[in-house]
Design an enzyme around this catalytic site. Structure first.
Site, PDB file in Angstrom:
ATOM      1  N   GLY A 120       0.838  -1.194   0.000  1.00 16.21           N
ATOM      2  CA  GLY A 120       0.000   0.000   0.000  1.00 16.21           C
ATOM      3  C   GLY A 120       0.875   1.246   0.000  1.00 16.21           C
ATOM      4  O   GLY A 120       2.070   1.194   0.322  1.00 16.21           O
ATOM      5  N   CYS A 121       0.277   2.381  -0.344  1.00 18.38           N
ATOM      6  CA  CYS A 121       1.074   3.603  -0.436  1.00 18.38           C
ATOM      7  C   CYS A 121       1.550   4.066   0.943  1.00 18.38           C
ATOM      8  O   CYS A 121       2.740   4.344   1.135  1.00 18.38           O
ATOM      9  CB  CYS A 121       0.295   4.701  -1.159  1.00 18.38           C
ATOM     10  SG  CYS A 121      -1.432   4.855  -0.670  1.00 18.38           S
ATOM     11  N   TYR A 122       0.628   4.138   1.911  1.00 16.08           N
ATOM     12  CA  TYR A 122       1.071   4.553   3.257  1.00 16.08           C
ATOM     13  C   TYR A 122       2.126   3.583   3.804  1.00 16.08           C
ATOM     14  O   TYR A 122       3.172   4.025   4.303  1.00 16.08           O
ATOM     15  CB  TYR A 122      -0.113   4.606   4.229  1.00 16.08           C
ATOM     16  CG  TYR A 122      -1.109   5.733   4.009  1.00 16.08           C
ATOM     17  CD1 TYR A 122      -0.745   7.065   4.132  1.00 16.08           C
ATOM     18  CD2 TYR A 122      -2.453   5.451   3.713  1.00 16.08           C
ATOM     19  CE1 TYR A 122      -1.673   8.089   3.962  1.00 16.08           C
ATOM     20  CE2 TYR A 122      -3.384   6.463   3.546  1.00 16.08           C
ATOM     21  CZ  TYR A 122      -2.991   7.777   3.675  1.00 16.08           C
ATOM     22  OH  TYR A 122      -3.913   8.788   3.510  1.00 16.08           O
TER      23      TYR A 122
END
Ligand SMILES: NC(=O)C1=CN([C@@H]2O[C@H](COP(=O)(O)OP(=O)(O)OC[C@H]3O[C@@H](n4cnc5c(N)ncnc54)[C@H](OP(=O)(O)O)[C@@H]3O)[C@@H](O)[C@H]2O)C=CC1
Ligand SMILES: CC(=O)N[C@@H](CCC(=O)OP(=O)(O)O)C(=O)O
Length: 391
Positions: A194-196
């Protein structure tokens, strides 16, 4: 080392961009990746990799296509959509009109026998059912969250449903490239982070591995551009709801918490619990994680800085900035870079780490391309030579 530098390999493939376009089989059975743009000279490539983009009408799908425009070995063989199936890409994404690309089709109509690899850019939940039905010869990089959590009960707890492809889930390798590169090279299915979690793990994993920070009291204050939420219409994503404001969401409940904790636990060998609050900020793309940590006894801020410098000195896409320079989202826009720096907190013994990425590139399609390069035996930087759009 200067903050942004290029090796000669970079410059070579950057100066000679080939690739991109439809894949066609020739009479002799050899593969032709027809690389052309409506405005440019066509070039061709033998034995290129035929790539499918599932979910090509979404934001990460369109970003994959943008990045592949600079790729010398990958050609796009098929592109799928759901509601937009049947439409030409030029009506869905006018910014890609200059490219010679296949029309969008439904996944059920796709013929995967002429495809070697897919980027799966589909919503989580639906992805596992679709990947389960794909032929086994395909290499897959899945951008959704479906195969990221190793513990199936944790998956069920955070995603609210039992996993529907548990065997595939066991096979999947988590695709945080800088940390799991060797495992990724031999994988068939990569669960792209995921990006986070990408923006958080890249700075924290080396510090945890070197036992320089405490595993308790890790506080992550993260902010994302709105493209992080995808292209489908949602009330909370309306211009009026997002502009001129800051919106926190998923407080204590965001599904990236277990993904971050899993990565940090793997680095430390013991359980890690974090405080994580994401925010939506009124910009299209970009992400910043500001991370507050407690240093281990006797550790100084310089030790954190040196460790990060050392860990990433040979990495192309992760840069530790010069002492005191604050990472900004503007500095990574449109690129696969993660920029990091570390600062002393006013509270003795604590440090503040700032990490920025472009959520659609290093946080999604760029890292996915980095991983597919590895799966196909290419240098991982192929097609990823972009400088930021600044300002
Ligand atoms: N956006 C980001 O910054 C990031 C996203 N991700 C993850 O990547 C994945 C894709 O995200 P994103 O591109 O933003 O999403 P979008 O909502 O922008 O795009 C989703 C795509 O999936 C297609 N689709 C939707 N439902 C179905 C279905 N039931 N069957 C087949 N196709 C379907 C859509 O087709 P149509 O348009 O025709 O409906 C569209 O092409 C998600 O899992 C997301 O969580 C990961 C990291 C960062
Ligand atoms: C702004 C925004 O809504 N961001 C998304 C995260 C996008 C991403 O990386 O997530 P997955 O691949 O795990 O879906 C969210 O908070 O759900």
């Amino acid at each position: 080392m200067s903050a942004i530098s290029f090796s000669s390999t970079h410059l070579h493939s950057w100066k000679n961009p080939k690739g991109f376009g439809k894949v066609r089989k020739q009479r002799d059975g050899k593969l032709l990746v027809k690389c052309s743009s409506k405005s440019g000279n066509p070039t061709s490539l033998q034995n290129g990799v035929r790539v499918g983009v599932l979910g090509a009408s979404g934001y990460t799908g369109s970003e994959v296509m943008r990045l592949l425009a600079n790729h010398p070995q990958f050609g796009i063989a098929l592109m799928t959509a759901d509601r937009k199936a049947g439409q030409p890409i030029s009506s869905v994404f006018p910014h890609l009109s200059t490219r010679d690309l296949p029309d969008l089709i439904a996944i059920k109509d796709a013929n995967f026998s002429d495809v070697d690899a897919v980027f799966c850019c589909l919503p989580h939940g639906t992805t596992q059912e679709i990947i389960k039905g794909l032929p086994k010869h395909l290499k897959i990089v899945d951008l959704s969250a479906d195969f990221r959590l190793k513990d199936l009960s944790e998956y069920e707890e955070w995603y609210g449903q039992p996993h529907r492809a548990p065997d595939l889930q066991k096979e999947a390798i988590y695709g945080l490239t800088e940390v799991l590169r060797e495992e990724i090279k031999n994988a068939r299915l990569v669960a792209n982070p995921g990006c986070y979690p990408t923006s958080v793990q890249l700075p924290l994993v080396p510090l945890i591995k070197a036992s320089l920070i405490e595993l308790k009291n890790i506080i992550i204050d993260a902010k994302s551009g709105v493209s992080g939420a995808g292209r489908s219409a949602k009330e909370n994503l309306l211009f009026t709801e997002v502009t001129e404001g800051l919106n926190s969401y998923g407080v204590t409940l965001h599904r990236h918490v277990p993904e971050i904790e899993q990565g940090l636990a793997d680095a430390s060998g013991s359980k890690v619990t974090v405080s994580f609050t994401p925010h939506l900020i009124p910009m299209s793309r970009g992400m910043q994680s500001t991370i507050y940590v407690e240093m281990a006894p006797g550790v100084r801020i310089e030790d954190l800085y040196q460790q990060l410098k050392l860990s990433y000195e040979n990495e192309e896409f992760v840069f530790v900035l010069e002492n005191g320079v604050i990472p900004r989202t503007h500095s990574v826009k449109g690129t696969n870079y993660c920029l990091i720096n570390v600062f002393p907190d006013r509270i003795p013994g604590r440090a503040i780490i700032i990490s920025v990425i472009d959520n659609l590139v290093k946080g999604a399609s760029g890292q996915a391309l980095q991983n597919l390069n590895l799966l196909m035996g290419f240098p991982e930087n192929l097609g990823l030579h972009y400088l930021p759009l600044f300002p």
